[in-house]
Design a protein around this motif. Structure first.
Motif, short mmCIF file in Angstrom:
data_model
loop_
_atom_site.label_atom_id
_atom_site.label_comp_id
_atom_site.label_asym_id
_atom_site.label_seq_id
_atom_site.Cartn_x
_atom_site.Cartn_y
_atom_site.Cartn_z
N UNK A 108 0.88 -1.17 0.00
CA UNK A 108 0.00 0.00 0.00
C UNK A 108 0.91 1.22 0.00
N UNK A 109 0.73 2.10 -1.00
CA UNK A 109 1.59 3.25 -1.17
C UNK A 109 0.78 4.55 -1.11
N UNK A 110 1.25 5.49 -0.30
CA UNK A 110 0.68 6.83 -0.19
C UNK A 110 1.26 7.62 -1.36
N UNK A 111 0.44 7.89 -2.40
CA UNK A 111 0.98 8.49 -3.63
C UNK A 111 0.65 9.96 -3.83
N UNK A 112 -0.30 10.51 -3.04
CA UNK A 112 -0.63 11.92 -3.23
C UNK A 112 -1.38 12.46 -2.04
N UNK A 113 -1.12 13.72 -1.70
CA UNK A 113 -1.88 14.46 -0.69
C UNK A 113 -2.54 15.64 -1.41
N UNK A 114 -3.83 15.85 -1.15
CA UNK A 114 -4.61 16.85 -1.88
C UNK A 114 -5.30 17.77 -0.87
N UNK A 115 -5.34 19.06 -1.16
CA UNK A 115 -6.09 20.01 -0.33
C UNK A 115 -5.65 20.04 1.12
N UNK A 116 -4.36 20.08 1.35
CA UNK A 116 -3.82 19.91 2.70
C UNK A 116 -3.79 21.17 3.56
N UNK A 117 -4.36 22.26 3.08
CA UNK A 117 -4.30 23.51 3.84
C UNK A 117 -5.04 23.41 5.17
N UNK A 118 -6.11 22.65 5.22
CA UNK A 118 -6.90 22.45 6.45
C UNK A 118 -7.17 20.96 6.59
N UNK A 119 -7.20 20.44 7.83
CA UNK A 119 -7.52 19.01 7.99
C UNK A 119 -8.84 18.61 7.33
N UNK A 120 -9.85 19.46 7.44
CA UNK A 120 -11.17 19.11 6.90
C UNK A 120 -11.19 18.99 5.38
N UNK A 121 -10.21 19.57 4.70
CA UNK A 121 -10.17 19.49 3.22
C UNK A 121 -9.11 18.52 2.72
#
Length: 129
Positions: A108-121
């Motif tokens: 299982x690979x973590x390949x992308x983080x999106x909308x990381x400015x706030x935890x809720x997004x």
């Protein structure tokens, strides 16, 4: 007839939420505090994105000296793991970080983080296989 159309659209959105947002059949995207059940290669996976342990990623449309990183806790089929994305180098004595884990003989690979400015997004994209 209009009621039937609304019902079909609602059911379609509900079905999509259960399967997560996928770009490939072996990838899923989870929102913070979301659980998803998805079958990948004839195996059922239950994945929950439960915690953001660290988020020092460079904000979008910014210029940073360091790319930063995000470290998250997820639960996969009852097993809790931490995965990182970004610059995963650590100082001497710190716990090693990885963007991959092996669960039930599947990488299982973590390949992308999106909308990381706030935890809720915040959303994360994982690849199975």
């Amino acid at each position: 007839m209009n009621i039937l159309r609304v019902l079909v659209v609602c059911l379609a959105f509900t079905a999509c939420k259960n399967e997560g947002v996928a770009t490939n059949e072996n990838e899923i995207t989870l929102s913070f505090n979301e659980s998803i059940v998805k079958t990948i290669k004839d195996k059922s996976w239950v994945v929950t994105f439960s915690e953001i342990n660290e988020n020092s990623l460079c904000p979008e449309n910014s210029v940073c000296v360091w790319q930063g990183r995000i470290v998250v806790s997820i639960e996969v089929n009852g097993r809790f793991i931490n995965l990182g994305y970004g610059d995963l180098t650590v100082a001497e004595g710190e716990e090693e970080l990885s963007n991959t884990a092996i669960i039930e003989n599947t990488i299982i690979t973590f390949i992308q983080a999106i909308g990381t400015e706030e935890p809720s997004t915040t959303e994360i994209k994982l690849r199975f296989g």
